[in-house]
Motif scaffolding. Structure first.
Motif, PDB file in Angstrom:
ATOM      1  N   VAL A 108       1.279   0.282  -4.154  1.00  0.00           N
ATOM      2  CA  VAL A 108       2.614   0.815  -4.445  1.00  0.00           C
ATOM      3  C   VAL A 108       2.883   0.719  -5.934  1.00  0.00           C
ATOM      4  O   VAL A 108       2.260  -0.067  -6.660  1.00  0.00           O
ATOM      5  CB  VAL A 108       3.708   0.049  -3.668  1.00  0.00           C
ATOM      6  N   THR A 109       3.844   1.521  -6.394  1.00  0.00           N
ATOM      7  CA  THR A 109       4.261   1.493  -7.797  1.00  0.00           C
ATOM      8  C   THR A 109       5.566   0.707  -7.893  1.00  0.00           C
ATOM      9  O   THR A 109       6.618   1.185  -7.448  1.00  0.00           O
ATOM     10  CB  THR A 109       4.475   2.915  -8.339  1.00  0.00           C
ATOM     11  N   TRP A 161       8.048  -6.439  -5.242  1.00  0.00           N
ATOM     12  CA  TRP A 161       7.421  -5.119  -5.100  1.00  0.00           C
ATOM     13  C   TRP A 161       7.460  -4.583  -3.673  1.00  0.00           C
ATOM     14  O   TRP A 161       7.281  -3.394  -3.454  1.00  0.00           O
ATOM     15  CB  TRP A 161       5.964  -5.173  -5.575  1.00  0.00           C
ATOM     16  N   ASN A 177      10.103  -0.601  -5.091  1.00  0.00           N
ATOM     17  CA  ASN A 177       8.993   0.247  -5.521  1.00  0.00           C
ATOM     18  C   ASN A 177       9.428   1.709  -5.469  1.00  0.00           C
ATOM     19  O   ASN A 177      10.431   2.052  -4.838  1.00  0.00           O
ATOM     20  CB  ASN A 177       7.734  -0.004  -4.679  1.00  0.00           C
ATOM     21  N   THR A 222       0.836  -1.202   0.000  1.00  0.00           N
ATOM     22  CA  THR A 222       0.000   0.000   0.000  1.00  0.00           C
ATOM     23  C   THR A 222       0.868   1.249   0.000  1.00  0.00           C
ATOM     24  O   THR A 222       1.682   1.452   0.902  1.00  0.00           O
ATOM     25  CB  THR A 222      -0.935   0.002   1.227  1.00  0.00           C
ATOM     26  N   SER A 223       0.682   2.108  -1.000  1.00  0.00           N
ATOM     27  CA  SER A 223       1.510   3.296  -1.171  1.00  0.00           C
ATOM     28  C   SER A 223       1.440   4.223   0.034  1.00  0.00           C
ATOM     29  O   SER A 223       2.470   4.734   0.502  1.00  0.00           O
ATOM     30  CB  SER A 223       1.083   4.050  -2.435  1.00  0.00           C
ATOM     31  N   GLU A 272       8.170   4.238  -4.036  1.00  0.00           N
ATOM     32  CA  GLU A 272       8.086   4.865  -2.716  1.00  0.00           C
ATOM     33  C   GLU A 272       9.368   4.633  -1.912  1.00  0.00           C
ATOM     34  O   GLU A 272       9.896   5.551  -1.274  1.00  0.00           O
ATOM     35  CB  GLU A 272       6.867   4.330  -1.968  1.00  0.00           C
ATOM     36  N   TYR A 284       3.770   3.300   2.950  1.00  0.00           N
ATOM     37  CA  TYR A 284       5.182   3.575   2.699  1.00  0.00           C
ATOM     38  C   TYR A 284       5.462   5.079   2.743  1.00  0.00           C
ATOM     39  O   TYR A 284       6.456   5.519   3.336  1.00  0.00           O
ATOM     40  CB  TYR A 284       5.607   3.012   1.338  1.00  0.00           C
ATOM     41  N   ARG A 285       4.602   5.859   2.105  1.00  0.00           N
ATOM     42  CA  ARG A 285       4.838   7.308   2.064  1.00  0.00           C
ATOM     43  C   ARG A 285       4.708   7.932   3.442  1.00  0.00           C
ATOM     44  O   ARG A 285       5.485   8.826   3.818  1.00  0.00           O
ATOM     45  CB  ARG A 285       3.858   7.953   1.084  1.00  0.00           C
TER      46      ARG A 285
END
Length: 445
Positions: free
Chosen positions: A426-427, A117, A121, A59-60, A123, A63-64
């Protein structure tokens, strides 16, 4: 079993009262990228260890948010270690990059194994770049470390120990290679080692214990080699020892192997902090299931402990355990171990879960400080066990209740809880080397 209409009304009234308390206690958070997001977390600065969880591994927002909180703790509160739920050799590549340590280029890029991932990623890449540039302005002995805590790197840890010894003492490297040869057939498939031992094959325990003792006994033999090189080699030898145990016992039952893994993560954190010295202050990134106090969950009630419980017992009020949660959105996950990453839709939380209560507060993002004093009524009302969701690297929505929910007592599990109602995946970065561009080391993207 369906509730009667009267029981349903009582449950709804009880939930409404609790939701009102959560809404009152929840501090509305701006987005993690906004400057005032981090100020909400200054209250945790006096701690020696701040443990930041996640409800999923993909999950983005988690992390952010952890990156932003960690930056605040580094820049304003003297934190100097970031320790994560990742393998030591892979994290060591990033650590050498962020601390700008001289080293040979790695034979393999970090985090190329499943689940790629989780650390490969965008992030994480942005956070690693931040650490690298932050350390530019620091003396070498004050730079921020990036360390891995996990136990899965049997193959690369064996290679790292032998490479270290070949550089300082080829004869000792030959002896290490011979001792570790017991594990050679299993380095590509360590789980196969556990099956073989279960079927009657002799274990490699004695060989890896002897190698660890031999390495530690020579700590002062090569003072010119530098403390970091020896420290990392010793940790890799400890990982080989722990991994041999882990794969040997994994078929006896999940409790024993889980406890060994989290004990290893706790011991690794201790070694890193001891090496840093009295001024060590660490931020830990790991899943909620690791950093929340297991004694307040069905895991603990079934005999499992975790790094969060061990750190809380060792450091008391000097540690802060912060959980993260979400209701809906997308997540990066696989359907099976070793499978392809997919972007999956996260189902809205069940009505008998903590996540449902937070959703009903109407807060898109919030921080709920659960610590006394001032939270007595809220803690009392949250004390009964409820379901809590945990999504790892595998997500199976079709069996979500069995696969991803467990019981917990939230105010005993965490000191604070960060909530994102709606989240996205996440990317991931590419997993194959891209030619050129040395300035993109260590991700090569």
């Amino acid at each position: 079993m369906a509730l009667s209409p009267e029981a349903e009304q009582i449950r709804e009234r009880t939930n409404r009262e609790l939701i009102d308390l959560l809404h009152e206690a929840g501090e509305h958070l701006p987005a993690p990228e906004q400057d005032d997001f981090t100020s909400y977390f200054d209250r945790f600065g006096p701690a020696k260890i701040v443990m930041l969880g996640e409800a999923t591994h993909g999950t983005s927002e988690f992390y952010r948010a952890r990156a932003a909180i960690t930056r605040q703790l580094i820049e304003h509160h003297g934190f100097n270690i970031v320790a994560v739920e990742a393998d030591w050799p892979d994290a060591a590549v990033l650590d050498h990059f962020v601390r700008q340590l001289s080293s040979e280029p790695p034979k393999e890029r970090p985090f190329e194994r499943f689940p790629t991932w989780m650390w490969r990623n965008i992030e994480v890449k942005q956070f690693i770049n931040y650490l690298h540039f932050h350390n530019d302005a620091c003396a070498a002995d004050r730079r921020i470390e990036f360390r891995g805590l996990d136990v899965y790197s049997l193959n690369s840890s064996i290679a790292a120990v032998i490479a270290y010894l070949e550089r300082i003492d080829p004869e000792r490297a030959r002896a290490a290679r011979e001792r570790y040869s017991c594990l050679t057939p299993w380095q590509a498939d360590p789980a196969g080692y556990g099956r073989a031992v279960l079927s009657g094959r002799d274990s490699c325990e004695d060989a890896v214990v002897v190698q660890l003792r031999e390495l530690l006994s020579h700590r002062l033999s090569h003072p010119e080699d530098g403390g970091e090189a020896f420290f990392s080699a010793a940790q890799n030898a400890r990982i080989v020892r722990a991994a041999e145990q882990y794969y040997r016992i994994m078929y006896r039952g999940s409790t024993e192997s889980w406890n060994l893994r989290d004990r290893h993560m706790f011991d690794t954190l201790q070694y890193v902090m001891q090496e840093r010295g009295p001024q060590a202050k660490a931020v830990v990134w790991a899943h909620n299931s690791h950093i929340g106090n297991a004694a307040a969950t069905s895991m603990g009630w079934g005999g499992e402990f975790n790094i969060g419980e061990l750190v809380r017992n060792a450091y008391g009020d000097e540690v802060v355990l912060i959980g993260f949660g979400t209701d809906r959105g997308t997540v990066a996950a696989a359907s099976d171990w070793g499978g392809e990453m997919e972007i999956k839709s996260v189902r809205p939380a069940r009505e008998d879960s903590y996540e449902y209560l937070f959703r009903r507060t109407g807060l898109a993002r919030s921080l709920t400080d659960l610590r006394p004093p001032g939270r007595g009524e809220l803690r009392d009302r949250l004390t009964g066990p409820r379901l809590e969701r945990a999504i790892g690297v595998i997500y199976r929505p079709e069996t979500e209740l069995l696969s991803h929910y467990f019981e917990a007592v939230l105010p005993e599990q965490f000191d604070a809880f960060v909530w994102f109602a709606d989240t996205k995946a996440v990317t991931p970065l590419a997993t194959r080397a891209t030619a050129g561009a040395a300035d993109t080391y260590p991700f090569g993207f």
